[in-house]
Design an enzyme around this catalytic site. Structure first.
Site, PDB file in Angstrom:
ATOM      1  NE  ARG A 196       4.610 -42.095 118.703  1.00  0.00           N
ATOM      2  CZ  ARG A 196       5.270 -40.575 118.768  1.00  0.00           C
ATOM      3  NH1 ARG A 196       4.553 -39.682 118.558  1.00  0.00           N
ATOM      4  NH2 ARG A 196       6.178 -40.839 119.561  1.00  0.00           N
ATOM      5  CB  SER A 253       6.100 -48.239 121.371  1.00  0.00           C
ATOM      6  OG  SER A 253       7.195 -48.203 121.759  1.00  0.00           O
ATOM      7  CD  GLU A 323       2.954 -46.147 118.781  1.00  0.00           C
ATOM      8  OE1 GLU A 323       3.371 -45.519 119.847  1.00  0.00           O
ATOM      9  OE2 GLU A 323       3.513 -45.684 118.075  1.00  0.00           O
TER      10      GLU A 323
HETATM   11  C1  FAD Z   1      12.298 -51.083 116.031  1.00  0.00           C
HETATM   12  C2  FAD Z   1      10.885 -50.133 116.027  1.00  0.00           C
HETATM   13  C3  FAD Z   1      11.554 -48.706 116.114  1.00  0.00           C
HETATM   14  C4  FAD Z   1      10.172 -47.640 116.370  1.00  0.00           C
HETATM   15  N1  FAD Z   1       9.807 -46.497 117.323  1.00  0.00           N
HETATM   16  C5  FAD Z   1       8.927 -45.698 116.262  1.00  0.00           C
HETATM   17  C6  FAD Z   1       9.236 -44.514 117.323  1.00  0.00           C
HETATM   18  O1  FAD Z   1      10.674 -43.788 117.722  1.00  0.00           O
HETATM   19  N2  FAD Z   1       8.492 -43.247 116.908  1.00  0.00           N
HETATM   20  C7  FAD Z   1       7.150 -43.910 116.566  1.00  0.00           C
HETATM   21  O2  FAD Z   1       6.730 -42.865 116.268  1.00  0.00           O
HETATM   22  N3  FAD Z   1       7.284 -44.557 116.165  1.00  0.00           N
HETATM   23  C8  FAD Z   1       7.491 -46.007 116.377  1.00  0.00           C
HETATM   24  N4  FAD Z   1       7.974 -47.091 115.244  1.00  0.00           N
HETATM   25  C9  FAD Z   1       6.661 -47.182 114.637  1.00  0.00           C
HETATM   26  C10 FAD Z   1       6.475 -46.956 112.917  1.00  0.00           C
HETATM   27  O3  FAD Z   1       8.010 -47.146 112.688  1.00  0.00           O
HETATM   28  C11 FAD Z   1       5.951 -45.384 112.894  1.00  0.00           C
HETATM   29  O4  FAD Z   1       4.742 -45.595 112.744  1.00  0.00           O
HETATM   30  C12 FAD Z   1       6.276 -44.876 111.576  1.00  0.00           C
HETATM   31  O5  FAD Z   1       5.915 -43.989 111.235  1.00  0.00           O
HETATM   32  C13 FAD Z   1       5.372 -46.065 110.524  1.00  0.00           C
HETATM   33  O6  FAD Z   1       5.383 -45.873 109.455  1.00  0.00           O
HETATM   34  P1  FAD Z   1       5.141 -46.759 108.383  1.00  0.00           P
HETATM   35  O7  FAD Z   1       5.490 -46.508 106.487  1.00  0.00           O
HETATM   36  O8  FAD Z   1       5.989 -47.683 108.875  1.00  0.00           O
HETATM   37  O9  FAD Z   1       3.510 -47.540 107.936  1.00  0.00           O
HETATM   38  P2  FAD Z   1       2.595 -48.098 108.392  1.00  0.00           P
HETATM   39  O10 FAD Z   1       3.462 -49.316 109.434  1.00  0.00           O
HETATM   40  O11 FAD Z   1       2.723 -49.347 106.359  1.00  0.00           O
HETATM   41  O12 FAD Z   1       1.373 -47.369 108.378  1.00  0.00           O
HETATM   42  C14 FAD Z   1       0.912 -47.234 109.241  1.00  0.00           C
HETATM   43  C15 FAD Z   1      -0.560 -46.154 109.051  1.00  0.00           C
HETATM   44  O13 FAD Z   1      -0.219 -45.659 108.149  1.00  0.00           O
HETATM   45  C16 FAD Z   1      -0.779 -45.754 106.762  1.00  0.00           C
HETATM   46  N5  FAD Z   1      -0.008 -44.734 106.045  1.00  0.00           N
HETATM   47  C17 FAD Z   1       0.716 -45.140 105.508  1.00  0.00           C
HETATM   48  N6  FAD Z   1       2.281 -45.082 104.297  1.00  0.00           N
HETATM   49  C18 FAD Z   1       0.549 -43.550 103.950  1.00  0.00           C
HETATM   50  C19 FAD Z   1       0.730 -43.079 103.243  1.00  0.00           C
HETATM   51  N7  FAD Z   1       1.206 -42.294 102.270  1.00  0.00           N
HETATM   52  N8  FAD Z   1      -0.180 -42.104 102.903  1.00  0.00           N
HETATM   53  C20 FAD Z   1      -1.474 -42.342 104.858  1.00  0.00           C
HETATM   54  N9  FAD Z   1      -1.547 -43.303 105.372  1.00  0.00           N
HETATM   55  C21 FAD Z   1      -0.655 -44.366 105.545  1.00  0.00           C
HETATM   56  C22 FAD Z   1      -1.194 -46.916 107.134  1.00  0.00           C
HETATM   57  O14 FAD Z   1      -2.208 -46.993 106.805  1.00  0.00           O
HETATM   58  C23 FAD Z   1      -1.057 -47.007 108.844  1.00  0.00           C
HETATM   59  O15 FAD Z   1      -2.787 -46.750 109.095  1.00  0.00           O
HETATM   60  C24 FAD Z   1       8.791 -48.148 115.108  1.00  0.00           C
HETATM   61  C25 FAD Z   1       8.900 -49.361 114.273  1.00  0.00           C
HETATM   62  C26 FAD Z   1       9.512 -49.657 115.501  1.00  0.00           C
HETATM   63  C27 FAD Z   1       9.219 -51.633 114.400  1.00  0.00           C
END
Ligand code: FAD
Length: 327
Positions: A196, A253, A323
């Protein structure tokens, strides 16, 4: 942000597909459905807009943060004093990089071995749309990501993964924009990807990855029959069902798993399942999920997070690290 800064940002973005919004409640942009306000928020549709915006923010000494689908963030109730950026339009598109294209990435497609293909996905593209496209095209490698509700850029930043796989396994290179608005190509070899976490190493090691926006990502994927990919995706999705709370606001998580153990196991063993603070609750379905059962504030969620950390530390001498990115 003062009046003059707001006026100049409003002026810059006046004729863009989405104009700058001010004083925006972030609960609507986070899957936790909670959080304070951002001073400003903008959806950027083109790389040129992104570069111009970052140049101006740099000149005005304003802070920014890019978000994807908001599935791993929580903005504190104090709010965020700068500009929240989301990538849309051109920056959500997906394409096969053809070896005949006149660009440097295309030249590298020739170097890819073993029948792999190079795919370019915009940083703002939702993982769901990307995986559907891959299945339609018969491109395999990321099926284990099925069900993760993030964007391509957010997933790379978090090195998201599931069931033994991580997005970093299929990465080839990134196209990023830095805090001054310059574009930078980051090859896979300049990244250290761990659980992560994505960090820059090599020649870019002095740069902080937090200051880079991932505008697009090149992935190496394999040709596999469409039906086979769809059945793998369905298999991964069914392994999630029943183990995670559904239909309730969460960020997945909440804590990272400590080495050799599972955060959920420790939280459950500490008797914290169902523990509430305001309308935030440790999910009775999966102890590593903090869910918003109604109108929880960010403070409720963060207070519950601290209570969980404290109790687990007292019981097992393990300090759980969130996380979720607290902004
Ligand atoms: C129901 C549920 C299940 C999930 N299951 C998993 C799982 O199985 N495994 C897992 O790893 N995660 C899981 N997650 C967490 C999450 O979905 C992941 O971490 C996902 O990759 C975050 O992507 P996001 O676009 O929503 O990022 P955001 O939440 O919008 O941002 C997360 C971080 O990434 C940065 N960021 C976003 N976009 C960019 C970009 N274009 N360039 C640089 N930095 C950026 C943001 O500044 C922030 O620091 C889950 C979440 C939920 C709600």
């Amino acid at each position: 942000m003062d009046r003059q800064q707001r006026e100049s940002l409003a002026g810059l973005t006046k004729n863009w597909p989405s104009a700058m919004q001010f004083d925006v409640p972030m609960a609507g942009y986070s899957t936790l459905r909670a959080g304070g306000r951002a001073a400003a928020l903008i959806d950027v549709h083109r790389l040129s807009e992104l570069r111009r915006l970052l140049e101006q923010l740099h000149e005005q000494q304003l802070v920014f943060r890019v978000i994807g689908r908001g599935s791993n963030i929580l903005v504190t109730d104090k709010g965020f004093p700068g500009v929240i950026i989301r990538l849309k339009g051109e920056l959500e598109q997906v394409d096969l990089v053809e070896a005949s294209d006149e660009n440097s990435d295309a030249l590298e497609t020739k170097k890819i071995e073993g029948g792999e293909l190079l795919i370019n996905a915009g940083g703002g593209c939702s993982l769901g749309n990307f995986l559907t496209w891959c299945a339609q095209q018969g491109l395999s490698g990321l099926e284990f990501m099925t069900g993760i509700p993030g964007s391509v850029g957010g997933a790379v930043r978090m090195n998201a993964g599931a069931l033994g796989g991580e997005i970093g396994d299929c990465l080839h290179s990134l196209e990023c924009v830095d805090a001054c608005g310059s574009t930078i190509r980051v090859p896979r070899s300049d990244l250290r990807l761990s659980y992560r976490k994505a960090e820059l190493v090599g020649r870019d090691r002095e740069r902080d990855i937090d200051a880079l926006i991932v505008a697009s990502v090149n992935f190496r994927l394999m040709r596999v029959e469409q039906g086979e990919i769809r059945s793998r995706c369905a298999g991964y999705l069914s392994r999630r069902k029943g183990k995670q709370p559904t239909g309730v606001a969460s960020a997945g998580s909440f804590f990272k798993n400590p080495a050799g153990d599972a955060a959920g196991r420790l939280i459950e063993a500490a008797g914290l399942k169902g523990r509430c603070c305001g309308e935030a609750m440790v999910s009775p379905v999966h102890a590593n999920f903090i869910v918003n059962t109604g109108k929880s504030t960010a403070t409720d969620i963060l207070t519950l997070m601290e209570q969980v950390q404290e109790t687990v530390f007292q019981e097992f001498a393990v300090r759980l690290e969130p996380e979720v990115e607290i902004i």
